[in-house]
Write a protein that holds these residues in place. Structure first.
Motif, PDB file in Angstrom:
ATOM      1  N   LEU A 183       2.450   1.389   7.585  1.00  0.00           N
ATOM      2  CA  LEU A 183       3.593   1.317   6.686  1.00  0.00           C
ATOM      3  C   LEU A 183       4.345   2.655   6.637  1.00  0.00           C
ATOM      4  CD1 LEU A 183       2.191  -0.789   3.680  1.00  0.00           C
ATOM      5  CD2 LEU A 183       3.651  -1.553   5.565  1.00  0.00           C
ATOM      6  N   LEU A 184       3.578   3.752   6.638  1.00  0.00           N
ATOM      7  CA  LEU A 184       4.214   5.076   6.639  1.00  0.00           C
ATOM      8  C   LEU A 184       4.944   5.303   7.959  1.00  0.00           C
ATOM      9  CD1 LEU A 184       1.421   7.188   4.872  1.00  0.00           C
ATOM     10  CD2 LEU A 184       3.625   6.456   3.927  1.00  0.00           C
ATOM     11  N   ASP A 185       4.311   4.839   9.061  1.00  0.00           N
ATOM     12  CA  ASP A 185       4.973   4.946  10.371  1.00  0.00           C
ATOM     13  C   ASP A 185       6.308   4.229  10.342  1.00  0.00           C
ATOM     14  OD1 ASP A 185       2.926   6.379  11.329  1.00  0.00           O
ATOM     15  OD2 ASP A 185       2.022   4.764  12.551  1.00  0.00           O
ATOM     16  N   ARG A 186       6.285   3.039   9.735  1.00  0.00           N
ATOM     17  CA  ARG A 186       7.509   2.258   9.675  1.00  0.00           C
ATOM     18  C   ARG A 186       8.590   3.024   8.903  1.00  0.00           C
ATOM     19  NH1 ARG A 186       9.252  -3.099   9.834  1.00  0.00           N
ATOM     20  NH2 ARG A 186       7.730  -3.168  11.515  1.00  0.00           N
ATOM     21  N   LYS A 243       0.817  -1.212   0.000  1.00  0.00           N
ATOM     22  CA  LYS A 243       0.000   0.000   0.000  1.00  0.00           C
ATOM     23  C   LYS A 243       0.858   1.273   0.000  1.00  0.00           C
ATOM     24  CE  LYS A 243      -4.102  -1.531  -0.417  1.00  0.00           C
ATOM     25  NZ  LYS A 243      -4.473  -2.711   0.268  1.00  0.00           N
ATOM     26  N   ILE A 244       2.178   1.105   0.014  1.00  0.00           N
ATOM     27  CA  ILE A 244       3.048   2.256  -0.202  1.00  0.00           C
ATOM     28  C   ILE A 244       3.915   1.967  -1.414  1.00  0.00           C
ATOM     29  CG2 ILE A 244       3.207   3.053   2.201  1.00  0.00           C
ATOM     30  CD1 ILE A 244       5.913   1.510   2.319  1.00  0.00           C
ATOM     31  N   ASP A 245       4.491   3.007  -1.995  1.00  0.00           N
ATOM     32  CA  ASP A 245       5.350   2.763  -3.149  1.00  0.00           C
ATOM     33  C   ASP A 245       6.637   3.575  -3.052  1.00  0.00           C
ATOM     34  OD1 ASP A 245       4.659   5.335  -3.757  1.00  0.00           O
ATOM     35  OD2 ASP A 245       3.292   4.793  -5.390  1.00  0.00           O
ATOM     36  N   GLY A 246       7.414   3.516  -4.102  1.00  0.00           N
ATOM     37  CA  GLY A 246       8.717   4.188  -4.125  1.00  0.00           C
ATOM     38  C   GLY A 246       8.628   5.682  -3.832  1.00  0.00           C
ATOM     39  N   ASN A 247       7.543   6.310  -4.297  1.00  0.00           N
ATOM     40  CA  ASN A 247       7.400   7.749  -4.044  1.00  0.00           C
ATOM     41  C   ASN A 247       7.337   8.055  -2.553  1.00  0.00           C
ATOM     42  OD1 ASN A 247       7.386   8.540  -6.750  1.00  0.00           O
ATOM     43  ND2 ASN A 247       5.222   7.926  -6.940  1.00  0.00           N
ATOM     44  N   ASP A 248       6.576   7.217  -1.820  1.00  0.00           N
ATOM     45  CA  ASP A 248       6.500   7.399  -0.363  1.00  0.00           C
ATOM     46  C   ASP A 248       7.886   7.264   0.259  1.00  0.00           C
ATOM     47  OD1 ASP A 248       3.626   7.610  -0.332  1.00  0.00           O
ATOM     48  OD2 ASP A 248       3.567   5.437  -0.697  1.00  0.00           O
ATOM     49  N   VAL A 249       8.599   6.244  -0.176  1.00  0.00           N
ATOM     50  CA  VAL A 249       9.930   5.996   0.382  1.00  0.00           C
ATOM     51  C   VAL A 249      10.838   7.200   0.141  1.00  0.00           C
ATOM     52  CG1 VAL A 249      11.989   4.511   0.277  1.00  0.00           C
ATOM     53  CG2 VAL A 249       9.709   3.499   0.020  1.00  0.00           C
ATOM     54  N   MET A 250      10.834   7.702  -1.085  1.00  0.00           N
ATOM     55  CA  MET A 250      11.743   8.806  -1.436  1.00  0.00           C
ATOM     56  C   MET A 250      11.386  10.069  -0.683  1.00  0.00           C
ATOM     57  SD  MET A 250      12.522   8.257  -5.489  1.00  0.00           S
ATOM     58  CE  MET A 250      10.866   8.008  -6.073  1.00  0.00           C
ATOM     59  N   LYS A 251      10.045  10.286  -0.531  1.00  0.00           N
ATOM     60  CA  LYS A 251       9.595  11.512   0.122  1.00  0.00           C
ATOM     61  C   LYS A 251       9.967  11.476   1.608  1.00  0.00           C
ATOM     62  CE  LYS A 251       5.211  13.666   0.436  1.00  0.00           C
ATOM     63  NZ  LYS A 251       3.816  13.390   0.043  1.00  0.00           N
ATOM     64  N   ILE A 252       9.593  10.405   2.265  1.00  0.00           N
ATOM     65  CA  ILE A 252       9.787  10.355   3.716  1.00  0.00           C
ATOM     66  C   ILE A 252      11.257  10.240   4.084  1.00  0.00           C
ATOM     67  CG2 ILE A 252       9.292   8.980   5.797  1.00  0.00           C
ATOM     68  CD1 ILE A 252       6.544   8.464   4.650  1.00  0.00           C
ATOM     69  N   LEU A 253      11.993   9.435   3.326  1.00  0.00           N
ATOM     70  CA  LEU A 253      13.409   9.251   3.673  1.00  0.00           C
ATOM     71  C   LEU A 253      14.326  10.227   2.936  1.00  0.00           C
ATOM     72  CD1 LEU A 253      13.667   5.352   3.826  1.00  0.00           C
ATOM     73  CD2 LEU A 253      13.301   6.967   5.663  1.00  0.00           C
ATOM     74  N   GLN A 254      13.699  11.103   2.152  1.00  0.00           N
ATOM     75  CA  GLN A 254      14.457  12.091   1.359  1.00  0.00           C
ATOM     76  C   GLN A 254      15.588  11.431   0.568  1.00  0.00           C
ATOM     77  OE1 GLN A 254      15.362  15.292   4.046  1.00  0.00           O
ATOM     78  NE2 GLN A 254      13.201  15.872   4.104  1.00  0.00           N
ATOM     79  N   LEU A 255      15.142  10.469  -0.212  1.00  0.00           N
ATOM     80  CA  LEU A 255      16.102   9.731  -1.049  1.00  0.00           C
ATOM     81  C   LEU A 255      15.900  10.105  -2.508  1.00  0.00           C
ATOM     82  CD1 LEU A 255      15.857   6.092   0.384  1.00  0.00           C
ATOM     83  CD2 LEU A 255      17.875   7.576   0.400  1.00  0.00           C
ATOM     84  N   SER A 308       9.987   5.721  11.047  1.00  0.00           N
ATOM     85  CA  SER A 308      10.896   5.205  12.071  1.00  0.00           C
ATOM     86  C   SER A 308      12.268   4.906  11.465  1.00  0.00           C
ATOM     87  CB  SER A 308      10.308   3.959  12.739  1.00  0.00           C
ATOM     88  OG  SER A 308      10.381   2.863  11.856  1.00  0.00           O
ATOM     89  N   LEU A 309      12.277   4.567  10.179  1.00  0.00           N
ATOM     90  CA  LEU A 309      13.564   4.329   9.514  1.00  0.00           C
ATOM     91  C   LEU A 309      14.371   5.624   9.456  1.00  0.00           C
ATOM     92  CD1 LEU A 309      12.638   1.979   6.505  1.00  0.00           C
ATOM     93  CD2 LEU A 309      13.761   1.367   8.661  1.00  0.00           C
ATOM     94  N   THR A 310      13.667   6.781   9.259  1.00  0.00           N
ATOM     95  CA  THR A 310      14.372   8.071   9.260  1.00  0.00           C
ATOM     96  C   THR A 310      15.046   8.288  10.593  1.00  0.00           C
ATOM     97  OG1 THR A 310      12.148   8.760   8.650  1.00  0.00           O
ATOM     98  CG2 THR A 310      13.943  10.304   8.175  1.00  0.00           C
ATOM     99  N   HIS A 311      14.250   7.967  11.666  1.00  0.00           N
ATOM    100  CA  HIS A 311      14.802   8.186  13.010  1.00  0.00           C
ATOM    101  C   HIS A 311      16.032   7.322  13.219  1.00  0.00           C
ATOM    102  CE1 HIS A 311      10.441   9.416  13.863  1.00  0.00           C
ATOM    103  NE2 HIS A 311      11.172  10.475  13.533  1.00  0.00           N
ATOM    104  N   ASP A 312      15.897   6.035  12.771  1.00  0.00           N
ATOM    105  CA  ASP A 312      17.043   5.127  12.904  1.00  0.00           C
ATOM    106  C   ASP A 312      18.270   5.752  12.264  1.00  0.00           C
ATOM    107  OD1 ASP A 312      15.391   3.419  14.077  1.00  0.00           O
ATOM    108  OD2 ASP A 312      15.326   1.925  12.466  1.00  0.00           O
ATOM    109  N   ILE A 355      14.546  -0.974   0.300  1.00  0.00           N
ATOM    110  CA  ILE A 355      13.713  -0.643   1.467  1.00  0.00           C
ATOM    111  C   ILE A 355      12.304  -1.222   1.286  1.00  0.00           C
ATOM    112  CG2 ILE A 355      12.578   1.278   2.656  1.00  0.00           C
ATOM    113  CD1 ILE A 355      15.274   2.841   2.109  1.00  0.00           C
ATOM    114  N   LEU A 356      11.764  -1.063   0.095  1.00  0.00           N
ATOM    115  CA  LEU A 356      10.425  -1.621  -0.165  1.00  0.00           C
ATOM    116  C   LEU A 356      10.447  -3.136   0.032  1.00  0.00           C
ATOM    117  CD1 LEU A 356       9.153   0.311  -3.325  1.00  0.00           C
ATOM    118  CD2 LEU A 356       8.106   0.317  -1.051  1.00  0.00           C
ATOM    119  N   GLN A 357      11.496  -3.776  -0.448  1.00  0.00           N
ATOM    120  CA  GLN A 357      11.597  -5.229  -0.320  1.00  0.00           C
ATOM    121  C   GLN A 357      11.641  -5.642   1.149  1.00  0.00           C
ATOM    122  OE1 GLN A 357      11.569  -7.723  -2.895  1.00  0.00           O
ATOM    123  NE2 GLN A 357      11.292  -8.982  -1.046  1.00  0.00           N
TER     124      GLN A 357
END
Ligand code: ATP
Ligand code: MG
Length: 453
Positions: free
Chosen positions: A439-442, A398-410, A445-449, A419-421
């Motif tokens: 999933l977004l929370d997760r 339910k999340i995709d690469g765009n979410d990952v890039m936005k939240i983790l600023q990648l 939390s990766l950013t915090h890590d 990360i998606l995998q």
């Protein structure tokens, strides 16, 4: 009597009005007399006429003449093309494959005399049938009989060996005695025919209403040993042994699997016929216990069907499917399997082949004398559906690469996929739900890590 569609009647009367003879011939007449519906596609109608191509083209300005067989194509409308062929005679068979000279014949009778079987040598002029070889009687008695001397006909064109068996399997007809004896006598002539043409007939036999009869017939007349020796030898491999459920030798089991295959797909049926083909090479009988084993027969079988697919010039897609079905046909069905194992099974074979694989298993079971199903098999089928409901591939998240890039600023790159995998793995293992919030929370939390490092 025979009812013809209007567009066929029109064609016939256009010829007749202009003083030409024209007849419906071949498969369409046979099938109509046999009580079947008129063929739908234009390619299933064959017409024979005494008009030569130039004369036909004068009658039909939109017709075209584009081959050496004297066939003129007449468009009825955009999607319907009818083919009309001038009466032919064939003489001087040289290499038994191509009639060396094609000449126009003067009469319908001559044209009918070069046709293969009596049931295919009936003509219809719109009012009555012309049936010099008593094809109607053979149709009634369900017999495939060569027109004229069978030895001569099979040596003129050895493809007729396969065609005889193909019509017999499609129609459920017997092959008349003399024709059958001649077929047996002339079986080796098949080597003159290209593998592509043999394949076309073989696949029609396998896709027919009576495929197992066709294969057994091929075996009995010696054709199977010539075109599928790997299968022929399986009839000499026993598999009855203490503590084993098998009641048939390997060859008989394979034919029974084909017979009971619930799929109409030709490649799935072919897989049913060939799935245990590796057993001939892997057969071992323990001297003291008498136990028969076939270790890794599916591995050997996979190699053999690859060879067979190449021999018959199957398409890449047909080959891939055949290999997949044979390679994985031994899949386990157990209530103790984890969901992960069930998913791996689906990934190995590909989602698109699941139903074919289940049909193959059904064929395999019934073809060894077992009950069609078991509670374990039913449970497995349910689990196949269940595990596909959950996110089955990364793209189901339910999340995709765009979410990952936005939240983790990648920036786009392999890290996003990794990360998606890893999140997909967590979802697959049930550690997190496939819903956006968690999933977004997760991801956050990766950013915090990362910030901690
Ligand atoms: P179907 O189209 O269902 O396969 P069909 O009888 O129409 O069956 P075709 O291959 O389309 O078969 O050929 C049309 C007709 O041409 C046949 O009915 C037969 O009369 C004749 N014919 C085809 N192939 C041969 C052959 N190899 N030798 C002699 N006659 C043939
Ligand atoms: Mg046809």
């Amino acid at each position: 009597m025979i009812k013809l569609p209007d567009y066929v009647k029109k064609l016939i009367s256009a010829f007749q009005k202009n003083g030409f003879q024209i007849y419906v011939v071949g498969g369409a007449v046979r099938d109509l007399l046999h009580g079947q519906e008129p063929p739908a596609g234009g390619e299933n109608w064959d017409f024979a006429t005494n008009a030569i191509p130039e004369e036909i083209l004068r009658l039909f300005s939109d017709g075209y003449y584009n081959n050496k067989y004297g066939t003129v194509t007449i468009p009825v409308n955009k999607s319907l093309l009818l083919e009309v062929t001038t009466f032919r005679k064939e003489a001087n068979y040289k290499d038994k494959r191509h009639p060396e000279i094609i000449e126009w014949a003067d009469t319908l009778e001559e044209d009918l005399s070069r046709r293969d079987f009596t049931i295919n040598a009936i003509a219809f002029d719109g009012r009555e049938t012309i049936d010099p070889y008593n094809g109607r009687a053979d149709l009634k008695n369900k017999l495939i009989r060569a027109v004229g001397d069978p030895d001569k006909r099979f040596s003129e064109d050895a493809l007729r060996l396969m065609r005889a068996i193909r019509f017999s399997s499609q129609l459920g007809f017997l092959i008349e005695d003399k024709t059958r004896q001649s077929l047996q006598k002339n079986a080796t002539l098949i080597s003159r025919i290209s593998w592509e043409r043999i394949r076309d007939e073989l696949l029609k036999i396998i896709g027919s209403a009576h495929p197992s009869e066709g294969i057994l017939f091929m075996r009995n007349v010696g054709l199977l040993a010539l075109i599928l020796p790997e299968l022929d030898i399986c009839f000499t491999i026993p598999q009855k042994s203490p503590k084993r459920h098998h009641i048939y030798d390997v060859g008989t089991h394979l034919v029974m699997a084909l017979k009971n295959c619930p799929s109409t797909d030709t490649v799935t049926r072919l897989a049913a016929l060939l799935h245990d083909i590796g057993k001939a090479e892997t057969f071992r009988r323990d001297k003291s216990t008498g136990l028969i084993t076939f270790y890794n027969h599916e591995v050997v079988g996979t190699k053999l069907v690859e060879k067979i697919a190449d021999r018959f010039h199957l398409s890449n897609l047909q080959k891939k499917k055949l290999i997949t079905l044979v390679k994985y046909h031994q899949f386990t069905v157990s209530e103790l399997q984890t969901d992960k194992a069930v998913r791996r099974f689906i990934r190995n074979i590909g989602q698109e082949y699941i139903q074919d694989m289940l049909n193959l298993r059904y064929a395999d079971r019934v073809g060894s004398g077992a009950r069609p199903t078991s509670w374990r098999f039913e449970l497995f089928k349910k689990r196949l559906v269940e595990v596909q409901k959950e996110p089955f591939k990364v793209s189901d998240l339910k999340i995709d690469g765009n979410d990952v890039m936005k939240i983790l600023q990648l920036k786009p790159g392999p890290a996003v996929g990794e990360i998606l995998q890893s999140i997909f793995n967590d979802v697959e293992e049930g550690r997190i739900k496939n819903e956006r919030e968690p999933l977004l929370d997760r991801l956050s939390s990766l950013t915090h890590d990362r910030d901690k490092h």
